[in-house]
Design a protein around this motif. Structure first.
Motif, PDB file in Angstrom:
ATOM      1  N   PRO A  29      -2.336  -1.072 -10.399  1.00  0.00           N
ATOM      2  CA  PRO A  29      -3.558  -1.016  -9.872  1.00  0.00           C
ATOM      3  C   PRO A  29      -3.862  -0.566  -8.546  1.00  0.00           C
ATOM      4  O   PRO A  29      -5.023  -0.142  -8.008  1.00  0.00           O
ATOM      5  N   LEU A  30      -2.543  -0.467  -7.727  1.00  0.00           N
ATOM      6  CA  LEU A  30      -2.730   0.195  -6.446  1.00  0.00           C
ATOM      7  C   LEU A  30      -2.469   1.594  -6.422  1.00  0.00           C
ATOM      8  O   LEU A  30      -2.866   2.274  -5.549  1.00  0.00           O
ATOM      9  N   ALA A  31      -1.664   2.207  -7.257  1.00  0.00           N
ATOM     10  CA  ALA A  31      -1.335   3.266  -7.064  1.00  0.00           C
ATOM     11  C   ALA A  31      -1.198   4.346  -8.620  1.00  0.00           C
ATOM     12  O   ALA A  31      -0.074   3.889  -9.342  1.00  0.00           O
ATOM     13  N   ASN A  32      -2.147   4.819  -9.087  1.00  0.00           N
ATOM     14  CA  ASN A  32      -2.055   5.311 -10.351  1.00  0.00           C
ATOM     15  C   ASN A  32      -1.904   7.078 -10.314  1.00  0.00           C
ATOM     16  O   ASN A  32      -2.868   7.698 -10.008  1.00  0.00           O
ATOM     17  N   TYR A  33      -0.738   7.786 -10.364  1.00  0.00           N
ATOM     18  CA  TYR A  33      -0.533   9.066 -10.241  1.00  0.00           C
ATOM     19  C   TYR A  33      -0.719   9.824 -11.310  1.00  0.00           C
ATOM     20  O   TYR A  33      -0.656   9.346 -12.654  1.00  0.00           O
ATOM     21  N   PRO A  34      -1.048  11.126 -11.130  1.00  0.00           N
ATOM     22  CA  PRO A  34      -1.241  12.062 -12.409  1.00  0.00           C
ATOM     23  C   PRO A  34       0.324  12.564 -12.683  1.00  0.00           C
ATOM     24  O   PRO A  34       1.151  12.448 -12.342  1.00  0.00           O
ATOM     25  N   PRO A  35       0.030  12.896 -14.051  1.00  0.00           N
ATOM     26  CA  PRO A  35       1.655  13.048 -14.850  1.00  0.00           C
ATOM     27  C   PRO A  35       1.897  14.423 -14.479  1.00  0.00           C
ATOM     28  O   PRO A  35       1.760  15.548 -15.361  1.00  0.00           O
ATOM     29  N   LEU A  36       2.501  14.633 -13.375  1.00  0.00           N
ATOM     30  CA  LEU A  36       2.665  15.882 -12.720  1.00  0.00           C
ATOM     31  C   LEU A  36       3.872  16.682 -13.870  1.00  0.00           C
ATOM     32  O   LEU A  36       3.611  17.909 -13.891  1.00  0.00           O
ATOM     33  N   ARG A  51      -3.870  28.501 -24.923  1.00  0.00           N
ATOM     34  CA  ARG A  51      -5.018  27.484 -24.385  1.00  0.00           C
ATOM     35  C   ARG A  51      -4.263  26.160 -24.723  1.00  0.00           C
ATOM     36  O   ARG A  51      -3.614  25.754 -25.303  1.00  0.00           O
ATOM     37  N   SER A  52      -4.630  25.119 -23.628  1.00  0.00           N
ATOM     38  CA  SER A  52      -3.913  23.923 -23.814  1.00  0.00           C
ATOM     39  C   SER A  52      -4.988  22.840 -23.370  1.00  0.00           C
ATOM     40  O   SER A  52      -5.952  22.974 -22.710  1.00  0.00           O
ATOM     41  N   THR A  53      -4.698  21.531 -23.909  1.00  0.00           N
ATOM     42  CA  THR A  53      -5.261  20.228 -23.507  1.00  0.00           C
ATOM     43  C   THR A  53      -4.185  19.403 -23.186  1.00  0.00           C
ATOM     44  O   THR A  53      -3.438  19.134 -24.107  1.00  0.00           O
ATOM     45  N   LEU A  54      -4.470  18.654 -22.046  1.00  0.00           N
ATOM     46  CA  LEU A  54      -3.410  17.689 -21.805  1.00  0.00           C
ATOM     47  C   LEU A  54      -4.175  16.161 -21.906  1.00  0.00           C
ATOM     48  O   LEU A  54      -5.480  16.021 -21.306  1.00  0.00           O
ATOM     49  N   LEU A  55      -3.766  15.311 -22.592  1.00  0.00           N
ATOM     50  CA  LEU A  55      -4.325  13.974 -22.845  1.00  0.00           C
ATOM     51  C   LEU A  55      -3.371  12.734 -21.965  1.00  0.00           C
ATOM     52  O   LEU A  55      -2.020  12.766 -22.447  1.00  0.00           O
ATOM     53  N   ASP A  56      -4.049  12.207 -21.242  1.00  0.00           N
ATOM     54  CA  ASP A  56      -3.215  11.004 -20.625  1.00  0.00           C
ATOM     55  C   ASP A  56      -3.479   9.726 -21.398  1.00  0.00           C
ATOM     56  O   ASP A  56      -4.864   9.367 -21.244  1.00  0.00           O
ATOM     57  N   MET A  57      -2.423   9.288 -21.828  1.00  0.00           N
ATOM     58  CA  MET A  57      -2.917   7.901 -22.747  1.00  0.00           C
ATOM     59  C   MET A  57      -2.991   6.741 -22.092  1.00  0.00           C
ATOM     60  O   MET A  57      -3.409   5.746 -22.672  1.00  0.00           O
ATOM     61  N   ARG A  58      -3.061   6.821 -20.568  1.00  0.00           N
ATOM     62  CA  ARG A  58      -3.499   5.463 -19.969  1.00  0.00           C
ATOM     63  C   ARG A  58      -5.123   5.735 -20.082  1.00  0.00           C
ATOM     64  O   ARG A  58      -5.845   4.492 -19.715  1.00  0.00           O
ATOM     65  N   TYR A 186     -10.228  11.093 -15.988  1.00  0.00           N
ATOM     66  CA  TYR A 186      -8.881  10.583 -15.612  1.00  0.00           C
ATOM     67  C   TYR A 186      -8.908  10.386 -13.952  1.00  0.00           C
ATOM     68  O   TYR A 186      -9.045  11.106 -13.197  1.00  0.00           O
ATOM     69  N   GLU A 187      -8.783   9.131 -13.510  1.00  0.00           N
ATOM     70  CA  GLU A 187      -8.934   8.855 -12.142  1.00  0.00           C
ATOM     71  C   GLU A 187      -7.343   8.392 -11.732  1.00  0.00           C
ATOM     72  O   GLU A 187      -6.860   7.420 -12.174  1.00  0.00           O
ATOM     73  N   TYR A 188      -7.104   9.382 -10.747  1.00  0.00           N
ATOM     74  CA  TYR A 188      -5.747   8.973 -10.152  1.00  0.00           C
ATOM     75  C   TYR A 188      -6.039   8.843  -8.714  1.00  0.00           C
ATOM     76  O   TYR A 188      -6.427   9.591  -8.002  1.00  0.00           O
ATOM     77  N   ILE A 193      -8.199   5.609  -3.330  1.00  0.00           N
ATOM     78  CA  ILE A 193      -8.708   6.780  -2.726  1.00  0.00           C
ATOM     79  C   ILE A 193      -7.983   8.063  -3.761  1.00  0.00           C
ATOM     80  O   ILE A 193      -6.690   7.640  -4.071  1.00  0.00           O
ATOM     81  N   PRO A 194      -8.491   9.020  -4.247  1.00  0.00           N
ATOM     82  CA  PRO A 194      -8.048   9.906  -4.871  1.00  0.00           C
ATOM     83  C   PRO A 194      -6.649  10.586  -4.486  1.00  0.00           C
ATOM     84  O   PRO A 194      -6.541  10.798  -3.105  1.00  0.00           O
ATOM     85  N   VAL A 195      -5.701  10.430  -5.139  1.00  0.00           N
ATOM     86  CA  VAL A 195      -4.312  11.089  -4.814  1.00  0.00           C
ATOM     87  C   VAL A 195      -3.659  12.031  -5.735  1.00  0.00           C
ATOM     88  O   VAL A 195      -4.124  12.245  -6.627  1.00  0.00           O
ATOM     89  N   ASP A 196      -2.876  12.939  -5.156  1.00  0.00           N
ATOM     90  CA  ASP A 196      -2.168  14.092  -6.096  1.00  0.00           C
ATOM     91  C   ASP A 196      -0.805  14.016  -5.695  1.00  0.00           C
ATOM     92  O   ASP A 196      -0.376  13.442  -4.651  1.00  0.00           O
TER      93      ASP A 196
END
Length: 552
Positions: A29-36, A51-58, A186-188, A193-196
């Motif tokens: 809940p405090l830090a949800n990072y992208p699947p780098l 062509r590609s599609t990326l699915l984040d199962m979260r 997908y909210e990271y 605050i947005p993070v990367d």
């Protein structure tokens, strides 16, 4: 142009659309990072012209249609958030594989697939497993059409498993994740605050005895450091919209000259980011205070250092390749900046006493460390350090190798970690943040976002009390004039707060208030607030995605 993957004749077909699935579902809940790591695999797919599609199962529910429209399915990802390591069971690898039709080939890799042969036995639908960084192997596999000539793979050939040769590919300056391809759902975020994440280098030039993960490839082999060019790093940062960026490098300070050049580019082009990374104290000695201050102006917000121990004997035992004197010189240089200072200490070393370990608390106070992170020394069977500590005949610790452990070590960890976070020390850290000369947003805004995050899904949010109270402060924090004024106030407030802090710490050395009271308060906070918050975040995620697969 299309290619065929021919490693299973029953699954031979043209590969145009690659579906990439990040199969881990834990929500912090405090830090949800992208699947780098998964995004690096996607970058390799794009480099091969597919062509590609990326699915984040979260965030996903039913992915059946996505799978049915794919020509190749890839399950890939690493734990970008270290808090997931204790939650390995929260994944949907088998559930996703159950959805894949028999005619669609499957490639996998990353966490959960470090033993490729065992993974291929456990998951019959997987055809190929990638070892190491994925962008080059997946690119070569798609271009070649079969795995025989592609390095860093393990693949099925009938009833046997074939390992192709291993190689460390040069780190690409051109192939890196494209954030524009992310699903906008997908909210990271970090404290709301947005993070990367950015990977500017791989590997580490040191072989510390206690290290079992960093500076190594996916099979645990030593991996020498190599980094990307400053211009490549700058180009990637320029494409990132999120204001907070975390380096995932094992050591972002290995090449201080490159960091200096990156700072020049960020300042020259007005790219404002909040940058956070990890480094070594001895590397700081290779540069100057003026370069560190430039990095501050370029947005370097916090650096975490591996101090590990304050005893030279222990550092030598760890093969850390640094001394206490070097660490203290680096701390002195960092104190000339407003970059937040985080120090990691390793507890439970052979021969170290309770007093030796507690010295870390005084070290943190003397050098104005903003956060002390305490870690327990791991001594797994079969490791080099295990052979040094334990007698193989008796299984007991060798003479001179006795270690403090159990509940006593837990108490020491808590006293160091939380005893350093006194009210006045926290105020000094807040003043430092306000004085920071390159911070992209006002600290008040960061504080408001943190409060919103920890009250999310609680009765306070439902009553709208907190949002209403924070509305005006958040608006004020966005004004540049407010930011300038708050910096002046912080500068004026720092000297008296330092005096009060010295007085408190002088009394505290005699009464031990911080080490007796603060650990209990933080433990209560963790139990009453953070534990509940994590449970609610995971429950909400599971409820929202309950229709994804019936076996969850």
């Amino acid at each position: 142009m299309t290619t065929q993957i021919t490693y299973l004749s029953k699954k031979t077909r043209d590969i145009n659309h690659v579906l990439i699935v990040y199969p881990f579902t834990y929500v912090n809940p405090l830090a949800n990072y992208p699947p780098l790591a998964a995004e690096y695999l996607q970058a390799g797919v794009l480099a091969a012209g597919r062509r590609s599609t990326l699915l984040d199962m979260r965030y996903e529910k039913d992915i059946t249609q996505h799978i049915e429209s794919a020509d190749l399915v890839c399950l890939y990802g690493f734990f970008e958030d270290c808090s997931i390591f204790g939650k390995w069971g929260i994944h949907v690898i088998r559930e996703v594989l159950d959805l894949v039709p028999s005619h669609i080939p499957v490639v996998a890799g990353g966490t959960g697939f470090s033993n490729p042969e065992e993974a291929l036995k456990a998951y019959p639908k997987i055809d190929v497993i990638i070892r190491g960084i994925p962008n080059e192997p997946i690119k070569e596999l798609l271009e070649a059409g079969s795995p025989e000539s592609v390095r860093n793979l393990v693949y099925r050939r009938g009833a046997e498993f074939v390992r192709t040769p291993s190689i460390v590919h040069p780190l690409s300056n051109e192939i890196y994740p494209k954030r524009s391809l992310r699903n906008p759902r997908y909210e990271y975020r970090f404290i709301g605050i947005p993070v990367d994440l950015v990977r500017a280098a791989i590997g580490c030039n040191y072989r510390c005895r206690f290290c079992y993960q960093y500076g190594k490839d996916t099979e645990g082999n030593f991996l020498r450091w190599q980094g990307r060019s400053p211009s490549s790093q700058f180009q990637e940062l320029s494409e990132i919209e999120a204001p907070i960026v975390l380096w995932v490098d094992d050591d972002m300070t290995t090449d201080m000259r490159a960091l200096d050049q990156l700072a020049d580019l960020l300042i020259e082009h007005g790219v404002e980011k909040i940058l956070i990374g990890t480094g070594r104290p001895d590397h700081i000695l290779e540069t100057s205070v003026s370069v560190l201050q430039k990095l501050e102006r370029a947005g370097l917000f916090a650096l975490a250092f591996g101090v590990e121990s304050l005893k030279d004997e222990t550092l030598k035992f760890y093969r850390k390749a640094q001394t206490r004197a070097e660490v203290e010189r680096a701390m002195e240089m960092m104190n000339e900046t407003n970059i937040l200072l985080v120090c990691n200490v390793l507890l439970g070393s052979p021969g170290e006493t309770r007093a030796d370990m507690m010295e870390a608390l005084e070290f943190g106070r003397r050098w104005n460390v903003d956060s002390l992170v305490t870690n327990r020394l791991r001594v797994p069977e079969g490791s080099e350090i295990h052979a040094l500590v334990f007698d193989p005949a008796t299984g007991r610790e060798k003479p001179g190798m006795e270690r403090v452990g159990g509940e006593e070590l837990n108490q020491i960890k808590a006293m160091i970690k939380f005893g350093q976070r006194t009210p006045f020390r926290l105020l000094l850290t807040l003043c430092k943040i306000y004085r920071h000369r390159g911070l992209a947003m006002d600290p008040l805004y960061l504080l408001c976002c943190l409060i919103e995050t920890v009250t999310k899904r609680t009765w306070l949010e439902k009553t709208r009390v907190v949002p209403l109270l924070l509305f005006l402060p958040k608006k004020l924090a966005l004004l540049r004039s407010f930011r300038a004024g708050s910096r002046i106030v912080a500068g004026l407030a720092t000297p008296p707060v330092r005096v009060l802090n010295r007085l408190f710490e002088s009394v505290d050395r005699r009464l031990h208030l911080s080490t007796a009271v603060l650990p209990k308060l933080f433990d209560l906070w963790n139990l009453r607030v953070m534990h509940v918050l994590k449970q609610r975040a995971q429950l909400t995620r599971d409820t929202q995605t309950s229709s994804r697969v019936p076996t969850l």
